[in-house]
Design an enzyme around this catalytic site. Structure first.
Site, PDB file in Angstrom:
ATOM      1  N   ARG A  60       0.839  -1.209   0.000  1.00  0.00           N
ATOM      2  CA  ARG A  60       0.000   0.000   0.000  1.00  0.00           C
ATOM      3  C   ARG A  60       0.876   1.263   0.000  1.00  0.00           C
ATOM      4  NH1 ARG A  60      -4.752   2.437  -1.160  1.00  0.00           N
ATOM      5  NH2 ARG A  60      -5.379   3.914   0.456  1.00  0.00           N
ATOM      6  N   GLU A 109     -14.002 -20.037  28.093  1.00  0.00           N
ATOM      7  CA  GLU A 109     -12.981 -20.875  28.752  1.00  0.00           C
ATOM      8  C   GLU A 109     -12.484 -20.217  30.051  1.00  0.00           C
ATOM      9  OE1 GLU A 109     -12.966 -23.114  26.257  1.00  0.00           O
ATOM     10  OE2 GLU A 109     -11.413 -24.573  26.732  1.00  0.00           O
TER      11      GLU A 109
HETATM   12  N1  COS Z   1      -6.442 -28.514  39.150  1.00  0.00           N
HETATM   13  C1  COS Z   1      -6.591 -29.231  40.294  1.00  0.00           C
HETATM   14  N2  COS Z   1      -7.349 -28.791  41.337  1.00  0.00           N
HETATM   15  C2  COS Z   1      -7.993 -27.625  41.207  1.00  0.00           C
HETATM   16  C3  COS Z   1      -7.881 -26.843  40.053  1.00  0.00           C
HETATM   17  C4  COS Z   1      -7.073 -27.333  39.002  1.00  0.00           C
HETATM   18  N3  COS Z   1      -6.930 -26.631  37.872  1.00  0.00           N
HETATM   19  N4  COS Z   1      -8.629 -25.739  40.214  1.00  0.00           N
HETATM   20  C5  COS Z   1      -9.195 -25.809  41.423  1.00  0.00           C
HETATM   21  N5  COS Z   1      -8.802 -26.964  42.027  1.00  0.00           N
HETATM   22  C6  COS Z   1      -9.210 -27.406  43.367  1.00  0.00           C
HETATM   23  C7  COS Z   1      -8.785 -26.391  44.407  1.00  0.00           C
HETATM   24  O1  COS Z   1      -7.451 -26.642  44.820  1.00  0.00           O
HETATM   25  C8  COS Z   1      -9.812 -26.611  45.512  1.00  0.00           C
HETATM   26  O2  COS Z   1      -9.510 -27.748  46.278  1.00  0.00           O
HETATM   27  P1  COS Z   1      -8.842 -27.619  47.746  1.00  0.00           P
HETATM   28  O3  COS Z   1      -9.669 -26.696  48.527  1.00  0.00           O
HETATM   29  O4  COS Z   1      -8.845 -29.007  48.227  1.00  0.00           O
HETATM   30  O5  COS Z   1      -7.475 -27.058  47.488  1.00  0.00           O
HETATM   31  C9  COS Z   1     -11.063 -26.983  44.758  1.00  0.00           C
HETATM   32  O6  COS Z   1     -10.634 -27.422  43.457  1.00  0.00           O
HETATM   33  C10 COS Z   1     -12.002 -25.829  44.598  1.00  0.00           C
HETATM   34  O7  COS Z   1     -11.300 -24.782  43.959  1.00  0.00           O
HETATM   35  P2  COS Z   1     -11.525 -23.248  44.287  1.00  0.00           P
HETATM   36  O8  COS Z   1     -11.567 -23.019  45.763  1.00  0.00           O
HETATM   37  O9  COS Z   1     -10.494 -22.471  43.534  1.00  0.00           O
HETATM   38  O10 COS Z   1     -13.006 -23.022  43.718  1.00  0.00           O
HETATM   39  P3  COS Z   1     -13.815 -21.717  43.425  1.00  0.00           P
HETATM   40  O11 COS Z   1     -15.234 -22.000  43.632  1.00  0.00           O
HETATM   41  O12 COS Z   1     -13.201 -20.553  44.155  1.00  0.00           O
HETATM   42  O13 COS Z   1     -13.687 -21.495  41.840  1.00  0.00           O
HETATM   43  C11 COS Z   1     -12.685 -20.844  39.782  1.00  0.00           C
HETATM   44  C12 COS Z   1     -12.544 -21.512  41.149  1.00  0.00           C
HETATM   45  C13 COS Z   1     -13.213 -19.420  39.852  1.00  0.00           C
HETATM   46  C14 COS Z   1     -11.270 -20.840  39.259  1.00  0.00           C
HETATM   47  C15 COS Z   1     -13.599 -21.720  38.889  1.00  0.00           C
HETATM   48  O14 COS Z   1     -14.921 -21.614  39.308  1.00  0.00           O
HETATM   49  C16 COS Z   1     -13.491 -21.349  37.430  1.00  0.00           C
HETATM   50  O15 COS Z   1     -12.575 -21.785  36.730  1.00  0.00           O
HETATM   51  N6  COS Z   1     -14.457 -20.567  36.909  1.00  0.00           N
HETATM   52  C17 COS Z   1     -14.531 -20.289  35.494  1.00  0.00           C
HETATM   53  C18 COS Z   1     -15.311 -21.356  34.808  1.00  0.00           C
HETATM   54  C19 COS Z   1     -15.025 -21.386  33.346  1.00  0.00           C
HETATM   55  O16 COS Z   1     -13.888 -21.341  32.923  1.00  0.00           O
HETATM   56  N7  COS Z   1     -16.059 -21.476  32.564  1.00  0.00           N
HETATM   57  C20 COS Z   1     -15.883 -21.494  31.170  1.00  0.00           C
HETATM   58  C21 COS Z   1     -17.000 -22.185  30.552  1.00  0.00           C
HETATM   59  S1  COS Z   1     -16.777 -23.858  30.414  1.00  0.00           S
HETATM   60  S2  COS Z   1     -15.876 -23.920  28.674  1.00  0.00           S
END
Ligand code: COS
Length: 390
Positions: free
Chosen positions: A279, A374
């Site tokens: 361009r 995601e």
């Molecule tokens: N691998 C292994 N363990 C995991 C983990 C992972 N990736 N993520 C969380 N855990 C475990 C935590 O360690 C916790 O266990 P402990 O208390 O025994 O340690 C348990 O799972 C609960 O996790 P957490 O306390 O983090 O849960 P929350 O309710 O606070 O939620 C988020 C965590 C916000 C990260 C979760 O709800 C999330 O990913 N939300 C987004 C959902 C999403 O991506 N949706 C997209 C649509 S689907 S395609």
């Protein structure tokens, strides 16, 4: 004179030969068949059946999965290399593959029993059956632990009731990994169970396809469960361990989403460079203007960083190490990066970028969801901080 020191053992950033071959094969497929079909996919909101067949023939639906279950055994790195190349095509293709491989069938592959995997993985890997991932609900998006869909035990069955929404490929998938509450008092830690569900079973209906800003050719819809009976042997993993399965699966999904972002961004950079050289304004190619050069430089730098993040995360995933923080960083950075890169590519194209014919406005619209699905990028920051502060 002192002897020359032996060169220290160096890191090897070169892709292995089989992955180079995979990359070039998919690049050719994208250039010959997928990119040219983009306008048709956009206008018809469908992926042509012949392309789906070709994707199956090429083994794309089984790329990351173990050979013992009919997969290509390419692991997460191989899968990311493939998705990077597919990121150069219409997002409809990577979404279809992502819903199936990255999350839908991945939940089964990660935590399903050998019996379940022996029975279902081969047809999923062959692309004969498609999978999707049903976690999100109208009132449980970011707060995934708050899902309301309930699974009540009834002898050898579980009876599911509830609504899942924004389910990618929900309209065409044969199976879904579905997350439902089996013990409300236990919440995310023991109260949610993952099920492998035949979506054609009685009690399950699919809502109409959502009308979206972009991603034509990739559909989302509701899945409605009304006393849907799921055999108890279709539980993925242990009863009550479903939230962990969902989170581990999403780690995979977030990483491979980053790979797609890298491919899309690389294509946008290449298009921007070609246009900037071609361009002519003010008597010289706009590529000679520093304002344009700085945009190109920033695009290339960010893509370089993103690609290395993805490969490093995939390498870690393939070593069966926990990579939650890397997956969240990759998802956050690569999606924001892709949105910035396509925006700059459009800017460099000027008015032409806004026109349908370049295909850039489509990529611009399609890219916006990357910072949302995601797990939103705000959720990714929460995960990163949580991991840092542990
Ligand atoms: N691998 C292994 N363990 C995991 C983990 C992972 N990736 N993520 C969380 N855990 C475990 C935590 O360690 C916790 O266990 P402990 O208390 O025994 O340690 C348990 O799972 C609960 O996790 P957490 O306390 O983090 O849960 P929350 O309710 O606070 O939620 C988020 C965590 C916000 C990260 C979760 O709800 C999330 O990913 N939300 C987004 C959902 C999403 O991506 N949706 C997209 C649509 S689907 S395609």
């Amino acid at each position: 004179m002192a002897a020359v020191a032996q060169a220290p053992q160096s890191l090897n950033f070169e892709l292995p030969e089989d992955l180079k071959l995979l990359k070039s094969t998919i690049r050719e497929f994208v250039e010959k068949e997928l990119w040219p079909a983009a306008a048709q996919v956009e206008d018809s909101d469908e992926i042509p059946a012949a392309i789906l067949d070709k994707m199956s023939e090429m083994g794309l639906f089984g790329l990351p999965f173990a050979e013992e279950y009919g997969g290509a055994g390419m692991g997460e790195l191989g899968y990311c290399v493939a998705l990077e190349e597919l990121g150069r095509a219409s997002a409809a293709f990577s979404n279809l593959l992502g819903a199936h491989c990255s999350i839908g069938a991945m939940a089964l592959h990660l935590d399903g029993s050998k019996e379940l995997k022996d029975r279902f993985m081969p047809q999923l890997c062959a692309g004969d059956k498609l999978a999707c991932f049903a976690l999100s609900e109208p009132n449980a998006g970011s707060d995934a632990a708050n899902i309301q869909t309930a699974a009540r035990r009834d002898g050898d069955l579980f009876v599911l009731n509830g609504v899942k929404h924004y389910i990618t490929s929900g309209d065409i998938a044969d199976f879904a990994s579905v997350f439902a509450v089996t013990d409300r008092s236990l919440g995310a830690r023991g109260g949610i169970t993952a099920f492998w569900v035949d979506l054609n079973a009685p009690g399950i209906t699919r809502g109409p396809n959502d009308k979206k800003m972009g991603l034509s050719g990739s559909h989302t819809c509701e899945l409605i469960f009304q006393d849907a009976q799921v055999p108890a042997d279709r539980v993925i993993g242990k009863i009550g361990a479903g939230f962990l399965t969902a989170m581990k699966t999403l780690d995979m999904g977030r990483l491979s989403l980053g790979a797609g972002c890298v491919g899309t961004s690389q294509l946008m950079l290449e298009k921007a460079i070609a246009h900037a050289k071609d361009r002519v304004q003010f008597g010289k190619p706009i590529a000679r203007q520093q304002a344009v050069q700085f945009m190109l430089a920033d695009m290339a730098t960010e893509i370089y960083a993103a690609r290395n993040m993805v490969y490093n995360g995939a390498w870690k995933a393939d070593r069966a190490e926990r990579f939650t923080i890397e997956a969240a960083m990759v998802k956050r950075y690569c999606s924001d990066m892709a949105i910035r890169v396509v925006d700059r590519a459009l800017q460099i194209h000027g008015g032409m970028g806004f026109m349908k014919e370049t295909g850039i406005e489509r990529v611009y619209r399609d890219a916006r969801i990357l910072a949302i699905y995601e797990g939103t990028n705000e959720i990714q920051r929460m995960i990163i901080a949580e991991e840092l502060l542990k």
